[in-house]
Design an enzyme around this catalytic site. Structure first.
Site, PDB file in Angstrom:
ATOM      1  N   ARG A  43      -2.859  19.633   0.493  1.00 48.75           N
ATOM      2  CA  ARG A  43      -2.148  19.545  -0.798  1.00 48.75           C
ATOM      3  C   ARG A  43      -3.180  19.657  -1.913  1.00 48.75           C
ATOM      4  O   ARG A  43      -4.234  19.007  -1.846  1.00 48.75           O
ATOM      5  CB  ARG A  43      -1.417  18.199  -0.889  1.00 48.75           C
ATOM      6  CG  ARG A  43      -0.778  17.931  -2.252  1.00 48.75           C
ATOM      7  CD  ARG A  43      -0.026  16.597  -2.249  1.00 48.75           C
ATOM      8  NE  ARG A  43       0.315  16.192  -3.591  1.00 48.75           N
ATOM      9  CZ  ARG A  43       1.441  16.530  -4.217  1.00 48.75           C
ATOM     10  NH1 ARG A  43       2.347  17.256  -3.603  1.00 48.75           N
ATOM     11  NH2 ARG A  43       1.658  16.123  -5.451  1.00 48.75           N
TER      12      ARG A  43
ATOM     13  N   HIS B 155       3.967   5.496  -8.402  1.00 47.07           N
ATOM     14  CA  HIS B 155       3.972   6.642  -7.490  1.00 47.07           C
ATOM     15  C   HIS B 155       2.778   6.574  -6.555  1.00 47.07           C
ATOM     16  O   HIS B 155       1.854   5.783  -6.760  1.00 47.07           O
ATOM     17  CB  HIS B 155       3.988   7.955  -8.300  1.00 47.07           C
ATOM     18  CG  HIS B 155       2.875   8.086  -9.299  1.00 47.07           C
ATOM     19  ND1 HIS B 155       2.840   7.389 -10.494  1.00 47.07           N
ATOM     20  CD2 HIS B 155       1.731   8.807  -9.277  1.00 47.07           C
ATOM     21  CE1 HIS B 155       1.744   7.696 -11.158  1.00 47.07           C
ATOM     22  NE2 HIS B 155       1.045   8.553 -10.429  1.00 47.07           N
TER      23      HIS B 155
ATOM     24  N   ASP C  13       0.236   5.310 -13.969  1.00 50.40           N
ATOM     25  CA  ASP C  13      -0.846   5.929 -14.748  1.00 50.40           C
ATOM     26  C   ASP C  13      -0.963   5.182 -16.079  1.00 50.40           C
ATOM     27  O   ASP C  13       0.042   4.945 -16.755  1.00 50.40           O
ATOM     28  CB  ASP C  13      -0.548   7.420 -14.995  1.00 50.40           C
ATOM     29  CG  ASP C  13      -0.557   8.233 -13.700  1.00 50.40           C
ATOM     30  OD1 ASP C  13      -1.076   7.732 -12.687  1.00 50.40           O
ATOM     31  OD2 ASP C  13      -0.045   9.369 -13.710  1.00 50.40           O
TER      32      ASP C  13
ATOM     33  N   HIS D  79       0.450   3.328  -7.607  1.00 50.97           N
ATOM     34  CA  HIS D  79      -0.084   2.940  -8.921  1.00 50.97           C
ATOM     35  C   HIS D  79       0.804   3.490 -10.032  1.00 50.97           C
ATOM     36  O   HIS D  79       1.649   4.353  -9.789  1.00 50.97           O
ATOM     37  CB  HIS D  79      -1.504   3.504  -9.115  1.00 50.97           C
ATOM     38  CG  HIS D  79      -1.527   5.014  -9.186  1.00 50.97           C
ATOM     39  ND1 HIS D  79      -1.405   5.824  -8.074  1.00 50.97           N
ATOM     40  CD2 HIS D  79      -1.614   5.869 -10.247  1.00 50.97           C
ATOM     41  CE1 HIS D  79      -1.421   7.092  -8.438  1.00 50.97           C
ATOM     42  NE2 HIS D  79      -1.536   7.152  -9.759  1.00 50.97           N
TER      43      HIS D  79
HETATM   44  C1  LIG Z   1      -8.615   2.358  -8.772  1.00 53.28           C
HETATM   45  C2  LIG Z   1      -8.636   2.986  -9.907  1.00 53.28           C
HETATM   46  C3  LIG Z   1      -8.661   4.488 -10.035  1.00 53.28           C
HETATM   47  C4  LIG Z   1      -8.245   4.675 -11.494  1.00 53.28           C
HETATM   48  C5  LIG Z   1      -9.013   3.525 -12.132  1.00 53.28           C
HETATM   49  C6  LIG Z   1      -8.586   2.358 -11.269  1.00 53.28           C
HETATM   50  O1  LIG Z   1      -9.443   1.238 -11.366  1.00 53.28           O
HETATM   51  C7  LIG Z   1      -7.136   1.983 -11.643  1.00 53.28           C
HETATM   52  C8  LIG Z   1      -6.403   3.159 -12.337  1.00 53.28           C
HETATM   53  C9  LIG Z   1      -6.693   4.491 -11.636  1.00 53.28           C
HETATM   54  C10 LIG Z   1      -6.201   5.718 -12.391  1.00 53.28           C
HETATM   55  C11 LIG Z   1      -4.805   6.218 -11.981  1.00 53.28           C
HETATM   56  C12 LIG Z   1      -4.421   7.413 -12.846  1.00 53.28           C
HETATM   57  C13 LIG Z   1      -5.554   8.440 -12.971  1.00 53.28           C
HETATM   58  O2  LIG Z   1      -5.672   9.150 -11.752  1.00 53.28           O
HETATM   59  C14 LIG Z   1      -6.892   7.741 -13.296  1.00 53.28           C
HETATM   60  C15 LIG Z   1      -7.990   8.756 -13.640  1.00 53.28           C
HETATM   61  C16 LIG Z   1      -6.686   6.748 -14.374  1.00 53.28           C
HETATM   62  O3  LIG Z   1      -6.812   6.896 -15.569  1.00 53.28           O
HETATM   63  O4  LIG Z   1      -6.287   5.535 -13.836  1.00 53.28           O
HETATM   64  C17 LIG Z   1      -7.219   6.803 -12.138  1.00 53.28           C
HETATM   65  C18 LIG Z   1      -8.543   6.021 -12.164  1.00 53.28           C
HETATM   66  C19 LIG Z   1      -9.690   6.768 -11.445  1.00 53.28           C
HETATM   67  O5  LIG Z   1      -9.457   7.519 -10.493  1.00 53.28           O
HETATM   68  O6  LIG Z   1     -10.842   6.501 -11.822  1.00 53.28           O
HETATM   69  O1  LIG Z   2      -2.227  14.156  -6.460  1.00 50.71           O
HETATM   70  C1  LIG Z   2      -1.084  13.883  -6.789  1.00 50.71           C
HETATM   71  O2  LIG Z   2      -0.125  14.553  -6.474  1.00 50.71           O
HETATM   72  C2  LIG Z   2      -0.838  12.649  -7.645  1.00 50.71           C
HETATM   73  C3  LIG Z   2      -2.111  11.886  -7.881  1.00 50.71           C
HETATM   74  C4  LIG Z   2      -1.986  10.827  -8.914  1.00 50.71           C
HETATM   75  O3  LIG Z   2      -0.993  10.172  -9.018  1.00 50.71           O
HETATM   76  C5  LIG Z   2      -3.125  10.595  -9.806  1.00 50.71           C
HETATM   77  O4  LIG Z   2      -4.153  11.298  -9.683  1.00 50.71           O
HETATM   78  O5  LIG Z   2      -3.005   9.693 -10.669  1.00 50.71           O
HETATM   79 FE   LIG Z   3      -1.014   8.944 -10.799  1.00 52.14          FE
END
Ligand SMILES: C=C1C[C@]23C[C@@]1(O)CC[C@H]2[C@@]12CC[C@H](O)[C@@](C)(C(=O)O1)[C@H]2[C@@H]3C(=O)O
Ligand SMILES: O=C(O)CCC(=O)C(=O)O
Ligand SMILES: [Fe+2]
Length: 341
Positions: free
Chosen positions: A276, A266, A211, A209
């Site tokens: 981890r 990543h 961020d 994904h």
């Molecule tokens: C599958 C998902 C988890 C996420 C929300 C989403 O629908 C798509 C973006 C995901 C992500 C990735 C970065 C961060 O870890 C996070 C908190 C964010 O802002 O976008 C996560 C979301 C999550 O875990 O709720």
């Molecule tokens: O846990 C990690 O090292 C990365 C996780 C990550 O990419 C995320 O939480 O968005």
């Molecule tokens: Fe991430």
């Protein structure tokens, strides 16, 4: 997490990748930024353009803040599932286990998602009845120090891009209404994995994904697992370093720089023998903030690559998507090719 008795479902694995990605010798190295050096600005911009990812040393975050939080996090994840579940589910904040987001993503991970505007009344602090104030203080000290570092990096980037004021990016994280998130991920060892590893299969800890926010600041223990996607589509594993921080450009910073900086794809793969633990601060803007290329950065007649949107609109769309979706794709403008007759 409970011991595994059944085979792991296929959806937990990533397909064997071509070629075997044990970082062959010709792989690039992760840019290293020493924040105490005066030439760091130039290297920072280069790293954001070429990788969207870099490692930071001399970061100024006190080691005692890091180790205190790490040991509290280990205590939390080692406690009985019934206690951890009191802090969940993560909608939007709290404890989560294997399920990521609301759209069917899974990973070999447990986590705590917190609003970076830390408040004792917010979940999941209410479950730490022993000494919630102490835990809150430990998290606050860490998040405050990491946010300061993120702002310093954003200001150095603005300087090097000749943007004024130099807080054009950092003010969004400093805003009272900043929509920033803090996350602690725990990837338990997965002993059953050895057999799969021999077949070249990898267990997904956190699927691929980008961020969505502006900037992400990651610190982990010394267990590997984090991988970044290179331009040619291969995956590079990031050697862990518990004394440093890893920074990635988020989608919003890619848009604000009209694609000059790259939001890096990543993922995390699980380990068969070591756990981890990672802690990530995601610096985001206020919900009402318009996310658009900064006018002062645009060359004459340069067109915006993106449609107009607010952080609220982007976040809503992101949280309705699957992890690996190309979230920015929906907001890209289809630029007409000008062809001469
Ligand atoms: C599958 C998902 C988890 C996420 C929300 C989403 O629908 C798509 C973006 C995901 C992500 C990735 C970065 C961060 O870890 C996070 C908190 C964010 O802002 O976008 C996560 C979301 C999550 O875990 O709720
Ligand atoms: O846990 C990690 O090292 C990365 C996780 C990550 O990419 C995320 O939480 O968005
Ligand atoms: Fe991430």
């Amino acid at each position: 997490m409970v011991a595994i008795s059944k085979p792991l479902p296929e959806l937990f694995f990533v397909k064997p990748c071509k070629p075997n990605n044990n970082n062959p010798p010709n792989f690039p190295t992760i840019p290293l930024i020493d924040l105490s050096r005066s030439d760091s600005k130039h290297l920072l911009v280069k790293a954001c353009q070429e990788f969207g990812f870099f490692k930071v040393v001399n970061h100024g975050v006190p080691m005692k803040f890091i180790s205190k939080l790490e040991s509290e996090a280990i205590k939390f994840f080692s406690s009985p599932l019934s206690l951890k579940q009191k802090a969940g589910p993560p909608n939007p904040f709290g404890y989560g286990n294997k399920r990521l987001g609301q759209n069917g993503d899974f990973g070999w991970v447990e986590y705590l998602l917190l609003n970076a505007k830390l408040d004792q009344k917010n979940p999941p602090f209410s479950i730490f009845d022993e000494n919630p104030e102490k835990i809150l203080r430990i998290v606050k000290d860490y998040v405050t120090a990491v946010k300061k570092m993120a702002c310093e990096i954003l200001e150095l980037l603005a300087d090097e891009l000749k943007l004024k004021p130099r807080n054009v990016f950092s003010k969004l994280l400093m805003d009272e209404q900043s929509d920033s998130v803090f996350r602690v991920n725990y990837y338990p060892p997965c002993p059953d994995l050895q057999e799969h590893e021999t077949k070249g299969k990898k267990l997904i800890g956190f699927g691929e994904h980008t961020d969505p926010q502006i900037i992400s600041v990651l610190r982990s223990n010394n267990t590997s697992g984090l991988e970044i996607s290179l331009r040619d589509g291969s995956w590079m594993s990031v050697p862990p370093d518990s004394n440093s921080f890893f920074i990635n450009v988020g989608d919003s910073l890619q848009v604000m720089t009209n694609g000059r900086f790259k939001s890096v794809k990543h993922r995390v793969v699980a380990n068969s023998s070591k756990s981890r633990l990672s802690m990530i601060y995601f610096g985001g803007p206020p919900l009402s903030e318009k996310i658009a290329p900064l006018p002062s950065l645009m060359e004459r007649e340069e067109a915006s690559l993106y449609k107009e949107f607010t952080w609220f609109e982007y976040k809503k769309s992101a949280f309705n998507s699957r992890l690996s979706d190309n979230r920015l794709g929906l907001f890209e403008k289809r630029l007409e090719k000008i062809t001469t007759p």
